[in-house]
Design a protein around this motif. Structure first.
Motif, PDB file in Angstrom:
ATOM      1  N   ILE A 152       0.831  -1.207   0.000  1.00  0.00           N
ATOM      2  CA  ILE A 152       0.000   0.000   0.000  1.00  0.00           C
ATOM      3  C   ILE A 152       0.863   1.254   0.000  1.00  0.00           C
ATOM      4  N   LEU A 153       0.580   2.170  -0.941  1.00  0.00           N
ATOM      5  CA  LEU A 153       1.228   3.488  -0.935  1.00  0.00           C
ATOM      6  C   LEU A 153       0.251   4.531  -0.385  1.00  0.00           C
ATOM      7  N   TRP A 154       0.290   5.729  -0.912  1.00  0.00           N
ATOM      8  CA  TRP A 154      -0.473   6.855  -0.365  1.00  0.00           C
ATOM      9  C   TRP A 154      -0.592   7.923  -1.431  1.00  0.00           C
ATOM     10  N   ASN A 155      -1.505   8.869  -1.232  1.00  0.00           N
ATOM     11  CA  ASN A 155      -1.604  10.021  -2.140  1.00  0.00           C
ATOM     12  C   ASN A 155      -1.839  11.325  -1.389  1.00  0.00           C
ATOM     13  N   SER A 156      -1.694  11.295  -0.063  1.00  0.00           N
ATOM     14  CA  SER A 156      -1.804  12.509   0.740  1.00  0.00           C
ATOM     15  C   SER A 156      -0.845  12.418   1.915  1.00  0.00           C
ATOM     16  N   VAL A 157       0.146  13.304   1.920  1.00  0.00           N
ATOM     17  CA  VAL A 157       1.106  13.370   3.021  1.00  0.00           C
ATOM     18  C   VAL A 157       1.135  14.818   3.507  1.00  0.00           C
ATOM     19  N   PRO A 158       0.258  15.168   4.449  1.00  0.00           N
ATOM     20  CA  PRO A 158       0.175  16.579   4.858  1.00  0.00           C
ATOM     21  C   PRO A 158       1.328  17.055   5.721  1.00  0.00           C
ATOM     22  N   GLY A 159       2.175  16.163   6.223  1.00  0.00           N
ATOM     23  CA  GLY A 159       3.369  16.580   6.952  1.00  0.00           C
ATOM     24  C   GLY A 159       3.116  16.929   8.398  1.00  0.00           C
ATOM     25  N   ASP A 160       2.313  16.101   9.082  1.00  0.00           N
ATOM     26  CA  ASP A 160       1.993  16.391  10.483  1.00  0.00           C
ATOM     27  C   ASP A 160       3.224  16.455  11.365  1.00  0.00           C
ATOM     28  N   TRP A 161       4.241  15.653  11.054  1.00  0.00           N
ATOM     29  CA  TRP A 161       5.430  15.575  11.913  1.00  0.00           C
ATOM     30  C   TRP A 161       6.384  16.747  11.728  1.00  0.00           C
ATOM     31  N   ARG A 162       6.231  17.516  10.647  1.00  0.00           N
ATOM     32  CA  ARG A 162       7.194  18.595  10.407  1.00  0.00           C
ATOM     33  C   ARG A 162       6.549  19.976  10.373  1.00  0.00           C
ATOM     34  N   ASP A 163       5.231  20.045  10.337  1.00  0.00           N
ATOM     35  CA  ASP A 163       4.546  21.330  10.251  1.00  0.00           C
ATOM     36  C   ASP A 163       3.299  21.310  11.136  1.00  0.00           C
ATOM     37  N   PRO A 164       3.479  21.427  12.446  1.00  0.00           N
ATOM     38  CA  PRO A 164       2.338  21.297  13.358  1.00  0.00           C
ATOM     39  C   PRO A 164       1.268  22.365  13.158  1.00  0.00           C
ATOM     40  N   ASP A 165       1.625  23.503  12.599  1.00  0.00           N
ATOM     41  CA  ASP A 165       0.653  24.587  12.423  1.00  0.00           C
ATOM     42  C   ASP A 165      -0.079  24.523  11.081  1.00  0.00           C
ATOM     43  N   GLY A 166       0.528  23.883  10.092  1.00  0.00           N
ATOM     44  CA  GLY A 166      -0.058  23.959   8.759  1.00  0.00           C
ATOM     45  C   GLY A 166      -0.586  22.663   8.182  1.00  0.00           C
ATOM     46  N   TRP A 167      -0.351  21.545   8.862  1.00  0.00           N
ATOM     47  CA  TRP A 167      -0.659  20.273   8.222  1.00  0.00           C
ATOM     48  C   TRP A 167      -2.153  20.003   8.073  1.00  0.00           C
ATOM     49  N   VAL A 168      -2.972  20.484   9.000  1.00  0.00           N
ATOM     50  CA  VAL A 168      -4.415  20.225   8.894  1.00  0.00           C
ATOM     51  C   VAL A 168      -4.982  20.893   7.647  1.00  0.00           C
ATOM     52  N   GLU A 169      -4.661  22.162   7.448  1.00  0.00           N
ATOM     53  CA  GLU A 169      -5.140  22.866   6.254  1.00  0.00           C
ATOM     54  C   GLU A 169      -4.624  22.201   4.987  1.00  0.00           C
ATOM     55  N   ARG A 170      -3.366  21.762   5.007  1.00  0.00           N
ATOM     56  CA  ARG A 170      -2.800  21.086   3.835  1.00  0.00           C
ATOM     57  C   ARG A 170      -3.540  19.778   3.556  1.00  0.00           C
ATOM     58  N   CYS A 171      -3.876  19.065   4.594  1.00  0.00           N
ATOM     59  CA  CYS A 171      -4.593  17.805   4.420  1.00  0.00           C
ATOM     60  C   CYS A 171      -5.966  18.042   3.804  1.00  0.00           C
TER      61      CYS A 171
END
Length: 223
Positions: A130-149
């Motif tokens: 299994i791969l993926w098509n959405s990596v919002p970067g929760d571990w590196r951008d705590p302020d912006g990852w939700v909006e990116r997701c």
């Protein structure tokens, strides 16, 4: 209607995985936890794995050490150990489908994901890769990852989201993400679209040479 599959990588992590499970339970959601074999064997890891399983989530394989991508170290012995040793450590709770996710090195897609030896072993071992098509970067951008997701979900019909149940991962922002996605009217599912399934039960599905470092021919992939 847009679909979203939630996946959680790099655990289990004491003090984090339990909290993620609680949030998912409150929202009536189930996902897949791609676990690192060495973390399962660390203190508290086995108990957390069983807790994930009892909650109805799928327990899956995310390599033994999560250290060097399979395509960056293409010898067969390394591939077999990283895949099978991790599978052995999660065997008590693993899905019959033997779900496996390669180490992506910061969520990247490319030829570093697999080697020819790893691909052959996954096919012989009847793994579902299994791969993926959405990596919002929760571990590196705590302020912006939700909006990116949310933006990544809006951009496609079926998003397979990679989050992380680690100390620097999704925990703080997960409730907000789930509220935002509910407001978007998405349907949450535990399944995966064929577009992110490289192999299923030992058969190629969306297996592309672009994900294999030493570039096999189409004959090598399908034989």
């Amino acid at each position: 209607m847009k679909r979203v599959t939630l996946t959680f990588d790099n655990g289990p992590t004491p003090g984090v995985t339990e909290a993620v499970l609680s949030i998912l339970e409150r929202n009536g959601l189930r996902g897949t936890f791609f676990m690192i074999g060495e973390k399962v064997s660390a203190p508290g890891g086995v108990a957390l794995m069983h807790e994930v399983h009892r909650a109805g989530h799928w327990v899956a394989n995310h390599t033994l050490t999560h250290s060097v991508a399979l395509g960056d170290r293409p010898d067969a012995g390394y591939a077999v150990r990283e895949i099978d040793e991790a599978q052995w450590r999660i065997a008590a709770c693993a899905t019959p489908a033997k779900l496996f996710r390669p180490y992506g090195n910061d969520g990247l897609l490319g030829p570093h994901l697999l080697s020819r030896a790893a691909t052959a072993h996954l096919l012989r071992g009847r793994y579902t890769t299994i791969l993926w098509n959405s990596v919002p970067g929760d571990w590196r951008d705590p302020d912006g990852w939700v909006e990116r997701c949310v933006s990544q979900v809006r951009a496609q019909d079926w998003a397979v989201v990679v989050l992380h149940d680690i100390e620097t991962g999704c925990l703080a922002g997960l409730p907000d993400l789930l509220r935002r996605l509910a407001d978007e009217g998405v349907t949450f599912t535990q399944d995966f679209p064929d577009s992110v399934v490289l192999t299923r039960d030992g058969h190629p599905v969306s297996l592309d040479p672009a994900f294999i470092a030493d570039a096999p021919t189409s004959h090598d992939i399908t034989r």
